[in-house]
Design an enzyme around this catalytic site. Structure first.
Site, mmCIF file in Angstrom:
data_model
loop_
_atom_site.group_PDB
_atom_site.id
_atom_site.type_symbol
_atom_site.label_atom_id
_atom_site.label_comp_id
_atom_site.label_asym_id
_atom_site.label_seq_id
_atom_site.Cartn_x
_atom_site.Cartn_y
_atom_site.Cartn_z
ATOM 1 N N TYR A 98 31.931 39.396 47.606
ATOM 2 C CA TYR A 98 32.596 39.006 46.362
ATOM 3 C C TYR A 98 33.636 40.081 46.017
ATOM 4 O O TYR A 98 33.329 41.279 46.080
ATOM 5 C CB TYR A 98 31.532 38.905 45.266
ATOM 6 C CG TYR A 98 32.104 38.680 43.886
ATOM 7 C CD1 TYR A 98 32.686 37.479 43.550
ATOM 8 C CD2 TYR A 98 32.058 39.690 42.927
ATOM 9 C CE1 TYR A 98 33.220 37.279 42.290
ATOM 10 C CE2 TYR A 98 32.589 39.497 41.662
ATOM 11 C CZ TYR A 98 33.176 38.285 41.355
ATOM 12 O OH TYR A 98 33.701 38.091 40.110
ATOM 13 N N ASP A 170 22.583 39.895 46.896
ATOM 14 C CA ASP A 170 23.285 39.145 45.852
ATOM 15 C C ASP A 170 22.990 37.659 46.121
ATOM 16 O O ASP A 170 23.494 37.070 47.071
ATOM 17 C CB ASP A 170 24.786 39.450 45.924
ATOM 18 C CG ASP A 170 25.582 38.739 44.827
ATOM 19 O OD1 ASP A 170 25.101 37.714 44.296
ATOM 20 O OD2 ASP A 170 26.696 39.197 44.524
HETATM 21 C C1 LIG Z 1 30.695 36.211 39.911
HETATM 22 C C2 LIG Z 1 29.982 36.974 40.960
HETATM 23 C C3 LIG Z 1 29.601 38.309 40.748
HETATM 24 C C4 LIG Z 1 29.976 39.089 39.495
HETATM 25 O O1 LIG Z 1 29.365 38.566 38.374
HETATM 26 P P1 LIG Z 1 30.017 38.614 36.884
HETATM 27 O O2 LIG Z 1 28.982 37.903 36.096
HETATM 28 O O3 LIG Z 1 31.321 37.891 36.967
HETATM 29 O O4 LIG Z 1 30.193 40.036 36.536
HETATM 30 C C5 LIG Z 1 28.904 38.942 41.770
HETATM 31 N N1 LIG Z 1 28.606 38.317 42.929
HETATM 32 C C6 LIG Z 1 28.958 37.044 43.158
HETATM 33 C C7 LIG Z 1 28.594 36.408 44.452
HETATM 34 C C8 LIG Z 1 29.667 36.324 42.193
HETATM 35 O O5 LIG Z 1 30.033 35.065 42.443
#
Ligand SMILES: *Cc1c(COP(=O)(O)O)cnc(C)c1O
Length: 379
Positions: A98, A170
């Site tokens: 990301y 993630d």
């Molecule tokens: C959007 C996103 C983030 C960051 O999250 P926020 O809530 O925008 O700070 C991190 N990892 C992935 C895969 C995302 O899609």
């Protein structure tokens, strides 16, 4: 409890003072104490808040963890994980992360002496050759954004465990409906709850879940010391979103499969990146670690000019041109100029992210209306 029941009931108790079935939004900054040091477990709202606590309890159960911690955004949750490290420590992460994670790592934390190695995570060998005695963390994201590559969580986590390296996954793209990294051996699971968990594009929020009590203590210390905590209203919105996660995800998956097939058969489309195709290079691993394939995909037109991609991006009527994903409404996005603009162009191209790639977040509308919209936009 089965997953659907957990989503509705996990961590939920009727409010003790009124019986309110929904956790109230405790909009308070502090708590009155009976005597110095004598309190009901709540002292100051950066450290504890009952709405946040209800959400943390629910998220822990939903990710099959013992603990969860909530943050003001997904990026704030990532920030807390990296703050476990010291100058000189090294991190191995995928080379198609990301964009905001990449920016946080390279533009903020490299300055503090932490080193990041971005490798091809599909290939276990490239991880092994980057590991040294300074490696303290392996950061996985799967499916990846926007190319939908699949990383084998179980095999990388078991390798990391042998080497005493912490792992963080993630799990934003898959959501806990499709994938539970803690069950596959990861130490920490991270969500941008802004996406599928909230599900309605109305809040920014992040969270971490884990099993290890010592790790939870360290991360809780960072949460309260650095202060990137969410407000109670946002916690309430995420709690509300969780209750329909399974129903929404079922439809995201159904629609995702239909749209992916439609695009693949389209005469003007060259390539569709979706991990549910049996010939996707990560299909076997995806099948092993996920319960479905979700509604995220990217595609390239046969006409690879950036202008043609931009024409399609501006021609949809139902799909809204916007960053973000995972909401009930369908979105269309241009990674090169939007979500992934913070990654240098040569780095993007090297990792297969072309300037003409188009990303879709398939919502839960009627699939026929979505294909019709794409048909008229692609032309
Ligand atoms: C959007 C996103 C983030 C960051 O999250 P926020 O809530 O925008 O700070 C991190 N990892 C992935 C895969 C995302 O899609």
């Amino acid at each position: 409890m089965k997953f659907a029941t957990k989503l509705i009931h996990a961590g939920m108790e009727p409010d003790p003072s009124t019986g309110a079935i929904m956790v109230p939004i405790y909009q308070t900054s502090t708590y009155v104490q009976e005597a110095p040091g004598k309190n009901k477990g709540y002292e100051y709202a950066r450290s504890q808040n009952p709405t946040r606590k209800a959400l943390e309890n629910a998220l822990a159960i939903i990710e099959n963890g013992k603990y969860a911690l909530c943050f003001s955004s997904g990026v704030a949750a990532s920030d807390a994980v990296i703050k476990l490290l010291q100058p000189g420590d090294e991190v191995i992460a995928g080379n198609d992360l990301y964009g905001g994670t990449y920016r946080l790592f390279t533009k903020v934390f490299e300055k503090f002496g932490i080193r990041f190695h971005f490798v091809n995570m599909k290939d276990a060998e490239s991880i092994k050759t980057s590991v040294s005695n300074k490696t303290k963390l392996i950061w996985m994201e799967t499916p990846t954004n926007p190319l939908m590559n699949i990383v084998d969580i179980e095999s990388i986590s078991s390798y990391a465990k042998q080497k005493n390296i912490l792992t963080c996954v993630d799990n934003t793209f898959a959501s806990p409906y499709l994938q539970n990294p803690l069950n596959l051996g990861a130490d920490i699971v991270l969500h941008s709850a802004t996406k599928y968990l909230g599900g309605h594009s109305d809040a920014i929020h992040g969270c971490l879940a884990m099993n290890n009590a010592e790790l939870r203590e360290k991360l809780y210390f960072i949460q309260k010391s650095c202060g990137a905590v969410p407000g109670p209203q946002d916690c309430f919105l995420i709690l509300r979103g969780l209750k329909t996660l399974h129903v929404r995800m079922e439809r995201h998956c159904e629609n995702g499969e239909k749209i992916a097939a439609f695009l693949r058969n389209h005469r003007k489309v060259a390539k569709v990146y979706w991990c549910g195709f049996a010939d996707h290079p990560g299909y076997d691993v995806a099948k092993k670690q996920m319960r479905g394939f979700g509604g995220m995909m990217s595609f390239e037109l046969k006409n690879q000019s950036v202008d043609e991609a931009k024409r399609v991006l501006s021609s949809t009527k139902l799909f809204s041109l916007a960053e973000s994903l995972g909401g009930v409404e369908s979105l269309i996005n241009h990674p090169a100029t939007m979500t992934h603009a913070s990654i240098p162009r040569e780095e993007r191209i090297k990792n297969g992210l072309s300037d003409s790639l188009i990303r879709l977040s398939i919502g839960i509308e009627d699939a026929d209306d979505l294909t019709e919209d794409l048909e008229q936009a692609i032309g």
